[in-house]
Design a protein around this motif. Sequence first.
Motif, PDB file in Angstrom:
ATOM      1  N   GLY A 135      34.692  48.059  41.822  1.00 20.64           N
ATOM      2  CA  GLY A 135      35.896  48.428  41.092  1.00 20.64           C
ATOM      3  C   GLY A 135      37.093  47.579  41.461  1.00 20.64           C
ATOM      4  N   PHE A 136      37.331  47.405  42.764  1.00 21.41           N
ATOM      5  CA  PHE A 136      38.496  46.628  43.188  1.00 21.41           C
ATOM      6  C   PHE A 136      38.310  45.132  42.959  1.00 21.41           C
ATOM      7  CE2 PHE A 136      39.589  50.541  45.494  1.00 21.41           C
ATOM      8  CZ  PHE A 136      40.917  50.645  45.116  1.00 21.41           C
ATOM      9  N   LEU A 137      37.061  44.659  43.005  1.00 22.08           N
ATOM     10  CA  LEU A 137      36.831  43.247  42.702  1.00 22.08           C
ATOM     11  C   LEU A 137      37.192  42.955  41.252  1.00 22.08           C
ATOM     12  CD1 LEU A 137      35.605  40.525  43.793  1.00 22.08           C
ATOM     13  CD2 LEU A 137      33.519  41.214  42.615  1.00 22.08           C
ATOM     14  N   TYR A 138      36.718  43.769  40.331  1.00 22.34           N
ATOM     15  CA  TYR A 138      37.011  43.540  38.918  1.00 22.34           C
ATOM     16  C   TYR A 138      38.500  43.731  38.635  1.00 22.34           C
ATOM     17  CZ  TYR A 138      31.991  43.488  37.915  1.00 22.34           C
ATOM     18  OH  TYR A 138      30.659  43.168  37.874  1.00 22.34           O
ATOM     19  N   ASP A 165      43.517  44.037  46.569  1.00 23.34           N
ATOM     20  CA  ASP A 165      42.258  44.345  45.877  1.00 23.34           C
ATOM     21  C   ASP A 165      41.098  43.588  46.519  1.00 23.34           C
ATOM     22  OD1 ASP A 165      43.343  46.075  43.996  1.00 23.34           O
ATOM     23  OD2 ASP A 165      43.825  44.465  42.604  1.00 23.34           O
ATOM     24  N   ALA A 166      41.335  42.331  46.886  1.00 20.27           N
ATOM     25  CA  ALA A 166      40.287  41.499  47.483  1.00 20.27           C
ATOM     26  C   ALA A 166      39.848  42.046  48.836  1.00 20.27           C
ATOM     27  CB  ALA A 166      40.780  40.064  47.641  1.00 20.27           C
ATOM     28  N   VAL A 167      40.798  42.478  49.651  1.00 23.71           N
ATOM     29  CA  VAL A 167      40.469  43.042  50.966  1.00 23.71           C
ATOM     30  C   VAL A 167      39.641  44.314  50.798  1.00 23.71           C
ATOM     31  CG1 VAL A 167      41.425  44.136  53.025  1.00 23.71           C
ATOM     32  CG2 VAL A 167      42.451  42.042  52.146  1.00 23.71           C
ATOM     33  N   LEU A 168      40.061  45.177  49.872  1.00 25.43           N
ATOM     34  CA  LEU A 168      39.333  46.420  49.637  1.00 25.43           C
ATOM     35  C   LEU A 168      37.928  46.143  49.098  1.00 25.43           C
ATOM     36  CD1 LEU A 168      42.206  48.562  48.056  1.00 25.43           C
ATOM     37  CD2 LEU A 168      41.252  48.759  50.362  1.00 25.43           C
ATOM     38  N   ALA A 169      37.825  45.163  48.200  1.00 27.93           N
ATOM     39  CA  ALA A 169      36.510  44.804  47.666  1.00 27.93           C
ATOM     40  C   ALA A 169      35.611  44.262  48.773  1.00 27.93           C
ATOM     41  CB  ALA A 169      36.662  43.760  46.555  1.00 27.93           C
ATOM     42  N   SER A 227      27.034  37.517  38.017  1.00 30.56           N
ATOM     43  CA  SER A 227      27.566  38.825  37.659  1.00 30.56           C
ATOM     44  C   SER A 227      29.087  38.854  37.766  1.00 30.56           C
ATOM     45  CB  SER A 227      26.945  39.901  38.558  1.00 30.56           C
ATOM     46  OG  SER A 227      27.481  41.176  38.260  1.00 30.56           O
ATOM     47  N   ASP A 228      29.620  38.275  38.849  1.00 29.51           N
ATOM     48  CA  ASP A 228      31.065  38.262  39.035  1.00 29.51           C
ATOM     49  C   ASP A 228      31.760  37.389  37.990  1.00 29.51           C
ATOM     50  OD1 ASP A 228      30.770  39.947  41.140  1.00 29.51           O
ATOM     51  OD2 ASP A 228      31.059  38.439  42.698  1.00 29.51           O
ATOM     52  N   PHE A 229      31.108  36.286  37.625  1.00 29.23           N
ATOM     53  CA  PHE A 229      31.657  35.424  36.576  1.00 29.23           C
ATOM     54  C   PHE A 229      31.807  36.202  35.273  1.00 29.23           C
ATOM     55  CE2 PHE A 229      30.648  32.778  32.863  1.00 29.23           C
ATOM     56  CZ  PHE A 229      31.718  31.905  32.887  1.00 29.23           C
ATOM     57  N   LEU A 230      30.737  36.868  34.871  1.00 26.71           N
ATOM     58  CA  LEU A 230      30.777  37.636  33.631  1.00 26.71           C
ATOM     59  C   LEU A 230      31.736  38.816  33.737  1.00 26.71           C
ATOM     60  CD1 LEU A 230      26.978  37.681  32.701  1.00 26.71           C
ATOM     61  CD2 LEU A 230      28.791  36.295  31.674  1.00 26.71           C
ATOM     62  N   GLY A 231      31.718  39.502  34.890  1.00 25.63           N
ATOM     63  CA  GLY A 231      32.624  40.622  35.080  1.00 25.63           C
ATOM     64  C   GLY A 231      34.073  40.191  35.030  1.00 25.63           C
ATOM     65  N   GLY A 232      34.365  39.015  35.599  1.00 22.25           N
ATOM     66  CA  GLY A 232      35.726  38.499  35.560  1.00 22.25           C
ATOM     67  C   GLY A 232      36.174  38.172  34.152  1.00 22.25           C
ATOM     68  N   VAL A 233      35.279  37.570  33.370  1.00 23.15           N
ATOM     69  CA  VAL A 233      35.601  37.243  31.983  1.00 23.15           C
ATOM     70  C   VAL A 233      35.791  38.513  31.157  1.00 23.15           C
ATOM     71  CG1 VAL A 233      34.731  36.189  29.859  1.00 23.15           C
ATOM     72  CG2 VAL A 233      34.450  34.998  32.039  1.00 23.15           C
ATOM     73  N   PHE A 234      34.860  39.463  31.304  1.00 19.34           N
ATOM     74  CA  PHE A 234      34.958  40.711  30.537  1.00 19.34           C
ATOM     75  C   PHE A 234      36.222  41.491  30.890  1.00 19.34           C
ATOM     76  CE2 PHE A 234      30.015  40.922  30.461  1.00 19.34           C
ATOM     77  CZ  PHE A 234      29.994  39.882  29.552  1.00 19.34           C
ATOM     78  N   SER A 235      36.609  41.477  32.177  1.00 20.64           N
ATOM     79  CA  SER A 235      37.741  42.279  32.638  1.00 20.64           C
ATOM     80  C   SER A 235      39.085  41.703  32.212  1.00 20.64           C
ATOM     81  CB  SER A 235      37.715  42.398  34.166  1.00 20.64           C
ATOM     82  OG  SER A 235      36.559  43.071  34.599  1.00 20.64           O
ATOM     83  N   ARG A 236      39.073  40.466  31.698  1.00 17.88           N
ATOM     84  CA  ARG A 236      40.314  39.850  31.256  1.00 17.88           C
ATOM     85  C   ARG A 236      40.747  40.339  29.884  1.00 17.88           C
ATOM     86  NH1 ARG A 236      43.709  37.150  34.821  1.00 17.88           N
ATOM     87  NH2 ARG A 236      42.447  36.055  36.350  1.00 17.88           N
TER      88      ARG A 236
END
Length: 285
Positions: free
Chosen positions: A77-80, A156-160, A16-25
Motif C-alpha cells: 500500500g505505501f509503496l504504491y 512512504d518509502a520507509v514504511l514500505a 510488478s512495481d513497474f506496472l503498479g507505479g504506472v497504474f497508480s499514476r
Amino acid sequence: MAVILALASAMTYGVSDFLGGVFSRGQRVSAWQIAVAGQCSSAAVTWLAVLAVTGEATREHVLLSALAGLGSGFGTGFLYRGFARGRMGVVAPVSAVGSALVPLAVGLGQGDRPSALAVIGVACAFPAIWLVARPDPQAHGPLLDAEPGAPSGFVDAVLAGLGFGVLFAVLGQIPDDAGFVPLAICQTVSIAAIVVTAMLLREAWVPRSGPAALGLLLGPLGFTATAAFMLATHHGLLSVVSVIAALYPASTVLLARLVLHERIGRGQAAGLAAAAVSVSLVALG
C-alpha cells in the motif's frame, strides 16, 4: 539454485512495481485501489497453487504467515502510494534498502555465516540498489515525475521498506514441508492489512473503476515473486537471498527505459553494473 530463485523474485517484483507505479499514476484511481485489486488477484492465484503443492502447515506456520501478510499489505500500500504521489528516485531505493536490511539483520542474528565472497557481494548490493533506482536529475517520465507540490515520498518509502522487510524476514522462517498454504494465508491477510490501513488514512480502497481493475493483472506476478523468494530461502541463507531479491528496482528501471523510453543516467548504469557484480560474487560464494 537460491541465487536463481532470488533473481527471479527480484525480476518479478520489479515488473510488478513497474506496472503498479504506472497504474497508480491515474487521476481516477487511488494507489490503495490498485493494491487491493492486485492482492486479491494474487491471493486467488496462490490458493489455486495450493492444490498443486501440498504440505503440512502447523499453527506456528499459520501465525507466521499472518504476520508476513501484515507486512506485505502494509508495504504494498505505501509503496504504491509513494509511487503515485512521490518520486520514484526516492521511493524505490529507500524501500528496497529497507526491505533488505530487516531480513539481513534477522538472518545474521539467527546464525547465518555467508562466505567471504558472498559478504562482498552483499556489500556491493546496497550501493547498487541505491544507484540503480536514482534517476538522472534531468530525466522525466511517468514513473519519475511527481505531482506538483507533492512530497518526495520518503516516509512512504520507509514504511514500505519496513513492511517488505517483515514479509521477507518472516517468510524465511517457514520450512519447505509447509507447502503453499502459508503463502496463501499471507496473501489473504495482506488484503485485510491494505483495507484497514486505507480506512485509517481515509483513502478510497474499493476497486470500482476500470483503471482500478488493472491491478488484477498484478496478481500472478505477486504470487510468482513471493513464492520464488520463499523457495529461495529453502535453498540458501536468508541474509543473502533477501539482499539479492531487493535488487528489484533494476528490472523496474530497465522496463521504464524499454517501454516508457525513460533515460538511464550514468549513476543508474553504474548501479546496474554493481548489481551484476553483486550477484556474480554471491553466486561464486
